[in-house]
Design a protein around this motif. Structure first.
Motif, PDB file in Angstrom:
ATOM      1  N   PHE A 110       0.831  -1.207   0.000  1.00 13.43           N
ATOM      2  CA  PHE A 110       0.000   0.000   0.000  1.00 13.43           C
ATOM      3  C   PHE A 110       0.865   1.256   0.000  1.00 13.43           C
ATOM      4  N   ALA A 111       1.942   1.233   0.775  1.00  3.99           N
ATOM      5  CA  ALA A 111       2.824   2.403   0.894  1.00  3.99           C
ATOM      6  C   ALA A 111       3.488   2.763  -0.430  1.00  3.99           C
ATOM      7  N   ASN A 112       3.655   1.768  -1.296  1.00  3.65           N
ATOM      8  CA  ASN A 112       4.290   2.007  -2.596  1.00  3.65           C
ATOM      9  C   ASN A 112       3.287   2.020  -3.755  1.00  3.65           C
ATOM     10  N   THR A 113       2.011   2.067  -3.406  1.00  6.67           N
ATOM     11  CA  THR A 113       0.957   2.167  -4.420  1.00  6.67           C
ATOM     12  C   THR A 113       0.619   3.636  -4.657  1.00  6.67           C
ATOM     13  N   VAL A 114       0.625   4.035  -5.917  1.00  6.70           N
ATOM     14  CA  VAL A 114       0.340   5.425  -6.286  1.00  6.70           C
ATOM     15  C   VAL A 114      -1.076   5.520  -6.857  1.00  6.70           C
ATOM     16  N   VAL A 115      -1.932   6.274  -6.178  1.00  5.82           N
ATOM     17  CA  VAL A 115      -3.315   6.470  -6.636  1.00  5.82           C
ATOM     18  C   VAL A 115      -3.361   7.748  -7.465  1.00  5.82           C
ATOM     19  N   THR A 116      -3.584   7.594  -8.766  1.00  6.82           N
ATOM     20  CA  THR A 116      -3.591   8.753  -9.671  1.00  6.82           C
ATOM     21  C   THR A 116      -4.971   9.413  -9.742  1.00  6.82           C
ATOM     22  N   ASN A 117      -6.007   8.640  -9.431  1.00  3.57           N
ATOM     23  CA  ASN A 117      -7.363   9.210  -9.438  1.00  3.57           C
ATOM     24  C   ASN A 117      -8.250   8.467  -8.446  1.00  3.57           C
ATOM     25  N   PHE A 118      -8.976   9.229  -7.619  1.00  3.37           N
ATOM     26  CA  PHE A 118      -9.916   8.644  -6.657  1.00  3.37           C
ATOM     27  C   PHE A 118     -11.170   9.505  -6.664  1.00  3.37           C
ATOM     28  N   ASP A 119     -12.240   8.963  -7.199  1.00  2.00           N
ATOM     29  CA  ASP A 119     -13.490   9.717  -7.321  1.00  2.00           C
ATOM     30  C   ASP A 119     -14.637   8.865  -6.791  1.00  2.00           C
ATOM     31  N   LEU A 120     -15.241   9.296  -5.690  1.00  2.00           N
ATOM     32  CA  LEU A 120     -16.338   8.556  -5.068  1.00  2.00           C
ATOM     33  C   LEU A 120     -17.531   9.475  -4.824  1.00  2.00           C
ATOM     34  N   ASP A 121     -18.678   9.066  -5.347  1.00  2.00           N
ATOM     35  CA  ASP A 121     -19.900   9.862  -5.215  1.00  2.00           C
ATOM     36  C   ASP A 121     -21.035   8.967  -4.739  1.00  2.00           C
ATOM     37  N   ILE A 122     -21.626   9.306  -3.583  1.00  2.00           N
ATOM     38  CA  ILE A 122     -22.711   8.495  -3.010  1.00  2.00           C
ATOM     39  C   ILE A 122     -23.905   9.385  -2.670  1.00  2.00           C
ATOM     40  N   LYS A 123     -25.084   8.933  -3.081  1.00  2.00           N
ATOM     41  CA  LYS A 123     -26.333   9.599  -2.685  1.00  2.00           C
ATOM     42  C   LYS A 123     -27.115   8.623  -1.818  1.00  2.00           C
ATOM     43  N   VAL A 124     -27.420   9.054  -0.598  1.00  2.00           N
ATOM     44  CA  VAL A 124     -28.095   8.185   0.368  1.00  2.00           C
ATOM     45  C   VAL A 124     -29.573   8.537   0.452  1.00  2.00           C
ATOM     46  N   SER A 125     -30.413   7.501   0.382  1.00  2.00           N
ATOM     47  CA  SER A 125     -31.856   7.705   0.491  1.00  2.00           C
ATOM     48  C   SER A 125     -32.475   6.585   1.329  1.00  2.00           C
ATOM     49  N   GLY A 126     -33.487   6.944   2.147  1.00  2.00           N
ATOM     50  CA  GLY A 126     -34.173   5.970   2.983  1.00  2.00           C
ATOM     51  C   GLY A 126     -35.676   5.965   2.738  1.00  2.00           C
ATOM     52  N   ASP A 127     -36.401   5.307   3.641  1.00  2.00           N
ATOM     53  CA  ASP A 127     -37.862   5.212   3.499  1.00  2.00           C
ATOM     54  C   ASP A 127     -38.536   6.568   3.716  1.00  2.00           C
ATOM     55  N   ASP A 128     -37.959   7.356   4.621  1.00  2.00           N
ATOM     56  CA  ASP A 128     -38.466   8.711   4.879  1.00  2.00           C
ATOM     57  C   ASP A 128     -37.298   9.607   5.286  1.00  2.00           C
ATOM     58  N   ALA A 129     -37.576  10.848   5.626  1.00  2.00           N
ATOM     59  CA  ALA A 129     -36.521  11.819   5.956  1.00  2.00           C
ATOM     60  C   ALA A 129     -35.689  11.374   7.159  1.00  2.00           C
ATOM     61  N   ALA A 130     -36.370  10.830   8.181  1.00  2.00           N
ATOM     62  CA  ALA A 130     -35.672  10.392   9.401  1.00  2.00           C
ATOM     63  C   ALA A 130     -34.738   9.217   9.106  1.00  2.00           C
ATOM     64  N   ASP A 131     -35.246   8.269   8.292  1.00  2.00           N
ATOM     65  CA  ASP A 131     -34.450   7.093   7.930  1.00  2.00           C
ATOM     66  C   ASP A 131     -33.254   7.502   7.069  1.00  2.00           C
ATOM     67  N   THR A 132     -33.467   8.452   6.159  1.00  2.00           N
ATOM     68  CA  THR A 132     -32.383   8.960   5.310  1.00  2.00           C
ATOM     69  C   THR A 132     -31.288   9.608   6.151  1.00  2.00           C
ATOM     70  N   ALA A 133     -31.690  10.439   7.111  1.00  2.00           N
ATOM     71  CA  ALA A 133     -30.736  11.121   7.996  1.00  2.00           C
ATOM     72  C   ALA A 133     -29.933  10.122   8.815  1.00  2.00           C
ATOM     73  N   LEU A 134     -30.604   9.058   9.286  1.00  2.00           N
ATOM     74  CA  LEU A 134     -29.950   8.020  10.093  1.00  2.00           C
ATOM     75  C   LEU A 134     -28.933   7.248   9.255  1.00  2.00           C
ATOM     76  N   LYS A 135     -29.350   6.856   8.032  1.00  2.00           N
ATOM     77  CA  LYS A 135     -28.451   6.126   7.137  1.00  2.00           C
ATOM     78  C   LYS A 135     -27.263   6.980   6.732  1.00  2.00           C
ATOM     79  N   TYR A 136     -27.518   8.250   6.473  1.00  2.00           N
ATOM     80  CA  TYR A 136     -26.466   9.194   6.066  1.00  2.00           C
ATOM     81  C   TYR A 136     -25.421   9.348   7.175  1.00  2.00           C
ATOM     82  N   GLY A 137     -25.887   9.491   8.408  1.00  2.00           N
ATOM     83  CA  GLY A 137     -24.982   9.644   9.549  1.00  2.00           C
ATOM     84  C   GLY A 137     -24.110   8.412   9.751  1.00  2.00           C
TER      85      GLY A 137
END
Length: 206
Positions: A110-137
């Motif tokens: 790992f120490a000698n591994t060079v990461v040239t690009n790291f792109d992570l995009d996540i959208k979190v959604s639940g059953d309702d607003a409270a569930d979404t907030a809980l999952k997001y946290g």
């Protein structure tokens, strides 16, 4: 004299090969895709290509039972297990597994591994607003620490991590990840040799 030149040529070739890059392209969009590029050749590691079944004569009942037993006993490979993981929870488990590997014998790699690009995009959604907030946290608590461990253990040049909650009742959780990294053959051989020596020492002590 010719033999000496040949030997020197082989040594120089092996020396040059040690500095060849092993380039990896990992993409996650509901499922994992992993490709390896060595010089001008490219290979797909995940998902693995299914081998075409050869047409053979029908075996006897005893043989079929044995082959069925063997198939059941066969455990899926580590990469196959990772590729079978789906969605946000699947990606999360992949990064948790990687963060665990950082503290094992793979730490040097790992120490000698060079990461040239790291792109992570996540959208979190639940059953309702409270569930979404809980999952997001919960997700933020785990994903940020796991990704931070992996990125700090490697030589990361480009980094982008975006986790957002979607409070729309009809929305679904979405995940997209694109990572490009490389390691030179020299370091792979170095740590493989170290691991082999450790195994031989353990066996000798027994």
């Amino acid at each position: 004299m010719l033999a000496l030149y040949i030997i020197l040529g082989i040594i120089l070739l092996l020396f040059a090969l040690c500095f060849v890059k092993l380039e990896f392209f990992a993409n996650y969009n509901e499922s994992l895709t992993l490709k390896l590029k060595v010089l001008f050749a490219q290979f797909t590691l995940v998902p693995a290509k299914k081998k075409k079944a050869k047409k053979t004569k029908k075996p006897k009942a005893e043989k079929t039972k044995k082959s069925e037993k063997k198939e059941k006993e066969k455990k899926p490979s580590y990469l196959k297990k990772l590729s079978e993981k789906k969605g946000v929870s699947g990606l999360l488990s992949i990064f948790v597994e990687l963060s665990k590997l950082v503290f094992t014998t793979l730490k040097g790699l790992f120490a000698n591994t060079v990461v040239t690009n790291f792109d992570l995009d996540i959208k979190v959604s639940g059953d309702d607003a409270a569930d979404t907030a809980l999952k997001y946290g919960k997700l933020c608590g785990v994903i940020y620490s796991a990704v931070s461990i992996v990125c700090n253990a490697t030589q990361t040049k480009s980094y982008n991590l975006n986790v957002t909650p979607d409070f729309d009742d009809e929305a679904q959780s979405l995940v997209r990840c694109d990572i490009r990294f490389y390691i030179r053959v020299f370091y792979v051989l170095k740590y493989l040799l170290k691991a082999l020596i450790k195994l031989l020492v353990i066996r000798y002590k027994r």
